[in-house]
Design a protein around this motif. Sequence first.
Motif, PDB file in Angstrom:
ATOM      1  N   LEU A  47       0.854  -1.186   0.000  1.00 43.88           N
ATOM      2  CA  LEU A  47       0.000   0.000   0.000  1.00 43.88           C
ATOM      3  C   LEU A  47       0.888   1.234   0.000  1.00 43.88           C
ATOM      4  CD1 LEU A  47      -2.586  -1.019   2.767  1.00 43.88           C
ATOM      5  CD2 LEU A  47      -2.708  -1.457   0.316  1.00 43.88           C
ATOM      6  N   ILE A  48       0.620   2.172  -0.895  1.00 45.50           N
ATOM      7  CA  ILE A  48       1.382   3.419  -0.915  1.00 45.50           C
ATOM      8  C   ILE A  48       0.427   4.586  -0.687  1.00 45.50           C
ATOM      9  CG2 ILE A  48       3.209   2.517  -2.401  1.00 45.50           C
ATOM     10  CD1 ILE A  48       1.912   4.041  -4.748  1.00 45.50           C
ATOM     11  N   SER A  49       0.906   5.562   0.055  1.00 44.60           N
ATOM     12  CA  SER A  49       0.083   6.739   0.335  1.00 44.60           C
ATOM     13  C   SER A  49       0.988   7.925   0.563  1.00 44.60           C
ATOM     14  CB  SER A  49      -0.786   6.508   1.574  1.00 44.60           C
ATOM     15  OG  SER A  49      -0.007   6.611   2.751  1.00 44.60           O
ATOM     16  N   GLY A  50       0.357   9.087   0.726  1.00 43.45           N
ATOM     17  CA  GLY A  50       1.073  10.286   1.107  1.00 43.45           C
ATOM     18  C   GLY A  50       0.875  10.553   2.596  1.00 43.45           C
ATOM     19  N   HIS A  51       1.501  11.629   3.077  1.00 43.96           N
ATOM     20  CA  HIS A  51       1.348  12.057   4.465  1.00 43.96           C
ATOM     21  C   HIS A  51       0.263  13.135   4.530  1.00 43.96           C
ATOM     22  CE1 HIS A  51       5.247  10.087   5.113  1.00 43.96           C
ATOM     23  NE2 HIS A  51       4.984  10.141   6.401  1.00 43.96           N
ATOM     24  N   PHE A  52      -0.903  12.740   4.996  1.00 41.20           N
ATOM     25  CA  PHE A  52      -1.994  13.677   5.217  1.00 41.20           C
ATOM     26  C   PHE A  52      -2.272  13.753   6.715  1.00 41.20           C
ATOM     27  CE2 PHE A  52      -2.431  12.220   0.876  1.00 41.20           C
ATOM     28  CZ  PHE A  52      -2.707  13.382   0.183  1.00 41.20           C
ATOM     29  N   ALA A  53      -2.910  14.818   7.152  1.00 44.90           N
ATOM     30  CA  ALA A  53      -3.058  15.090   8.581  1.00 44.90           C
ATOM     31  C   ALA A  53      -3.667  13.932   9.383  1.00 44.90           C
ATOM     32  CB  ALA A  53      -3.877  16.371   8.783  1.00 44.90           C
ATOM     33  N   PRO A  54      -4.716  13.253   8.906  1.00 45.64           N
ATOM     34  CA  PRO A  54      -5.296  12.174   9.726  1.00 45.64           C
ATOM     35  C   PRO A  54      -4.653  10.814   9.492  1.00 45.64           C
ATOM     36  CG  PRO A  54      -6.738  12.629   7.868  1.00 45.64           C
ATOM     37  CD  PRO A  54      -5.570  13.576   7.745  1.00 45.64           C
ATOM     38  N   LEU A  55      -3.349  10.771   9.194  1.00 41.98           N
ATOM     39  CA  LEU A  55      -2.661   9.527   8.854  1.00 41.98           C
ATOM     40  C   LEU A  55      -2.823   8.469   9.949  1.00 41.98           C
ATOM     41  CD1 LEU A  55       0.809   9.091   7.234  1.00 41.98           C
ATOM     42  CD2 LEU A  55       0.332   7.931   9.367  1.00 41.98           C
ATOM     43  N   ASP A  56      -2.478   8.806  11.181  1.00 41.49           N
ATOM     44  CA  ASP A  56      -2.537   7.814  12.251  1.00 41.49           C
ATOM     45  C   ASP A  56      -3.954   7.315  12.483  1.00 41.49           C
ATOM     46  OD1 ASP A  56      -0.146   6.998  14.081  1.00 41.49           O
ATOM     47  OD2 ASP A  56       0.304   9.040  13.461  1.00 41.49           O
ATOM     48  N   LEU A 110      -2.919  -4.849   8.301  1.00 39.99           N
ATOM     49  CA  LEU A 110      -1.832  -4.209   7.572  1.00 39.99           C
ATOM     50  C   LEU A 110      -0.642  -3.973   8.490  1.00 39.99           C
ATOM     51  CD1 LEU A 110      -2.474  -0.426   6.858  1.00 39.99           C
ATOM     52  CD2 LEU A 110      -3.773  -1.702   8.545  1.00 39.99           C
ATOM     53  N   HIS A 111       0.563  -3.969   7.887  1.00 39.07           N
ATOM     54  CA  HIS A 111       1.815  -3.756   8.614  1.00 39.07           C
ATOM     55  C   HIS A 111       2.430  -2.443   8.143  1.00 39.07           C
ATOM     56  CE1 HIS A 111       2.341  -8.399   9.283  1.00 39.07           C
ATOM     57  NE2 HIS A 111       1.257  -7.906   9.847  1.00 39.07           N
ATOM     58  N   PRO A 112       2.282  -1.366   8.916  1.00 39.64           N
ATOM     59  CA  PRO A 112       2.790  -0.060   8.482  1.00 39.64           C
ATOM     60  C   PRO A 112       4.292   0.092   8.705  1.00 39.64           C
ATOM     61  CG  PRO A 112       1.700   0.162  10.590  1.00 39.64           C
ATOM     62  CD  PRO A 112       1.530  -1.280  10.172  1.00 39.64           C
ATOM     63  N   ILE A 113       4.905   0.839   7.814  1.00 36.64           N
ATOM     64  CA  ILE A 113       6.299   1.260   7.960  1.00 36.64           C
ATOM     65  C   ILE A 113       6.308   2.550   8.769  1.00 36.64           C
ATOM     66  CG2 ILE A 113       8.420   1.855   6.733  1.00 36.64           C
ATOM     67  CD1 ILE A 113       7.417  -0.968   6.143  1.00 36.64           C
ATOM     68  N   TYR A 114       7.201   2.660   9.737  1.00 34.43           N
ATOM     69  CA  TYR A 114       7.221   3.877  10.543  1.00 34.43           C
ATOM     70  C   TYR A 114       8.646   4.377  10.725  1.00 34.43           C
ATOM     71  CZ  TYR A 114       9.027   1.511  14.740  1.00 34.43           C
ATOM     72  OH  TYR A 114       9.816   0.847  15.639  1.00 34.43           O
ATOM     73  N   TRP A 133       2.377  -1.144   4.408  1.00 35.02           N
ATOM     74  CA  TRP A 133       1.963   0.234   4.107  1.00 35.02           C
ATOM     75  C   TRP A 133       3.144   1.189   4.172  1.00 35.02           C
ATOM     76  CZ3 TRP A 133      -1.452   3.519   7.920  1.00 35.02           C
ATOM     77  CH2 TRP A 133      -1.732   4.760   7.332  1.00 35.02           C
ATOM     78  N   TYR A 134       3.432   1.793   3.020  1.00 30.19           N
ATOM     79  CA  TYR A 134       4.476   2.810   2.905  1.00 30.19           C
ATOM     80  C   TYR A 134       3.849   4.179   2.640  1.00 30.19           C
ATOM     81  CZ  TYR A 134       8.619  -0.251   2.312  1.00 30.19           C
ATOM     82  OH  TYR A 134       9.640  -1.132   2.499  1.00 30.19           O
ATOM     83  N   ALA A 135       4.251   5.201   3.390  1.00 29.56           N
ATOM     84  CA  ALA A 135       3.999   6.588   2.996  1.00 29.56           C
ATOM     85  C   ALA A 135       5.226   7.023   2.198  1.00 29.56           C
ATOM     86  CB  ALA A 135       3.797   7.481   4.215  1.00 29.56           C
ATOM     87  N   VAL A 136       5.034   7.309   0.912  1.00 31.76           N
ATOM     88  CA  VAL A 136       6.163   7.360  -0.036  1.00 31.76           C
ATOM     89  C   VAL A 136       6.594   8.766  -0.439  1.00 31.76           C
ATOM     90  CG1 VAL A 136       5.622   5.096  -1.012  1.00 31.76           C
ATOM     91  CG2 VAL A 136       4.534   7.139  -1.978  1.00 31.76           C
ATOM     92  N   LEU A 175      -2.777   1.994  -4.350  1.00 33.49           N
ATOM     93  CA  LEU A 175      -2.807   3.351  -3.804  1.00 33.49           C
ATOM     94  C   LEU A 175      -3.829   3.388  -2.685  1.00 33.49           C
ATOM     95  CD1 LEU A 175      -2.142   6.417  -3.888  1.00 33.49           C
ATOM     96  CD2 LEU A 175      -4.036   6.645  -5.509  1.00 33.49           C
ATOM     97  N   LEU A 176      -3.423   3.872  -1.526  1.00 29.24           N
ATOM     98  CA  LEU A 176      -4.327   4.127  -0.408  1.00 29.24           C
ATOM     99  C   LEU A 176      -4.530   5.635  -0.325  1.00 29.24           C
ATOM    100  CD1 LEU A 176      -5.892   3.707   2.202  1.00 29.24           C
ATOM    101  CD2 LEU A 176      -3.707   3.427   3.401  1.00 29.24           C
ATOM    102  N   ASP A 177      -5.716   6.065  -0.661  1.00 30.12           N
ATOM    103  CA  ASP A 177      -6.052   7.493  -0.623  1.00 30.12           C
ATOM    104  C   ASP A 177      -7.038   7.709   0.520  1.00 30.12           C
ATOM    105  OD1 ASP A 177      -6.366  10.143  -1.164  1.00 30.12           O
ATOM    106  OD2 ASP A 177      -7.512   9.882  -3.007  1.00 30.12           O
ATOM    107  N   TYR A 178      -6.677   8.530   1.474  1.00 35.10           N
ATOM    108  CA  TYR A 178      -7.498   8.717   2.669  1.00 35.10           C
ATOM    109  C   TYR A 178      -7.566  10.191   3.010  1.00 35.10           C
ATOM    110  CZ  TYR A 178      -3.029   9.443   4.977  1.00 35.10           C
ATOM    111  OH  TYR A 178      -1.793   9.940   5.323  1.00 35.10           O
TER     112      TYR A 178
END
Length: 308
Positions: free
Chosen positions: A131-140, A152-156, A199-202, A240-243
């Motif tokens: 899963l790829i996404s950007g850094h948006f305010a409600p990420l967590d 899901l297993h997030p990268i941090y 899950w990567y925020a790329v 793509l994970l768009d949230y």
Amino acid sequence: MAKKSTTELTLKQLLAPKYWLTWLAMSVTYIVSFLPWSTKQSLGKVLGLLLHKTAARRRHICDVNLQICYPEMSQAERKKLTRQHFISAGKGFLETFDAWYQPASKLMPRVDCDSQAVVDKALEAGKGCILISGHFAPLDLCGTLIASHLDLHPIYKRQNNPVFNWVMEHQRKKVYSKTIERSDMREVLKSLKLNKPVWYAVDQDYGRKHSVFAPFFGRQCATISHIGRIAKMTKAPVLLLDYGRTETGYTYRFTEVENYPTDDDVTNATVINQLMEQAISTKKEQYLWSHRRFKTQPVKGDPSPYNK
């Protein structure tokens, strides 16, 4: 080598006087997390406006990013969007602690998602998925909501403050069956082998060593290069994970990235950046413009655009 977790530290090690203010702040955010959603949104707005007034350096970074990405914007438009960004970031700060301290079930009535079948189909091959996404305010918070029905297993990225990082890692262990420190490639491959979504925020600048340069809003930008390589090596599909946040809650969507990866790192990075641009376009104020996205220059030694 992956950085060690702070969960191995004892509370005694973290109770030194230098950490007392951090513990006080953690206590306040815990209490605030029990307030009604609308109240926390209002408090987040106040916090964001306070940061907008006081965080001059972050305000400058935000304005520089908007000048680069939206050169057609007038100064007045940039100032308005910068203000909206800080309001969204203030709300996002409090949403982080909702994600840590409150059960996802409390907010599920506010969630809109109709694309779970996309993930289910991607996992049918048994290769996991990326899963790829950007850094948006409600990420967590959105991550917690998704984790309530998807393992899901997030990268941090490990945080500098050991108390904040200790609390973060402990609380995320309650949400995710596994989290992966961003340099731990071995664990990424293990998760994909177990048919789990990783899950990567790329969209952040991780430096020249781990990046290639690809256009982002028309400007060459250091972009992580290993997503395509992992996908090619493991045959894991990329989604793509768009949230984001809505007027009444939260929304997220999964979309398969077709014809990806290619054999070229720059082409793969360009595809990723284009997807990020599309995701940003529908909710510009929620994107974390105060990150130094363009800090690494294509020509080594060229000055950063954030230098005053």
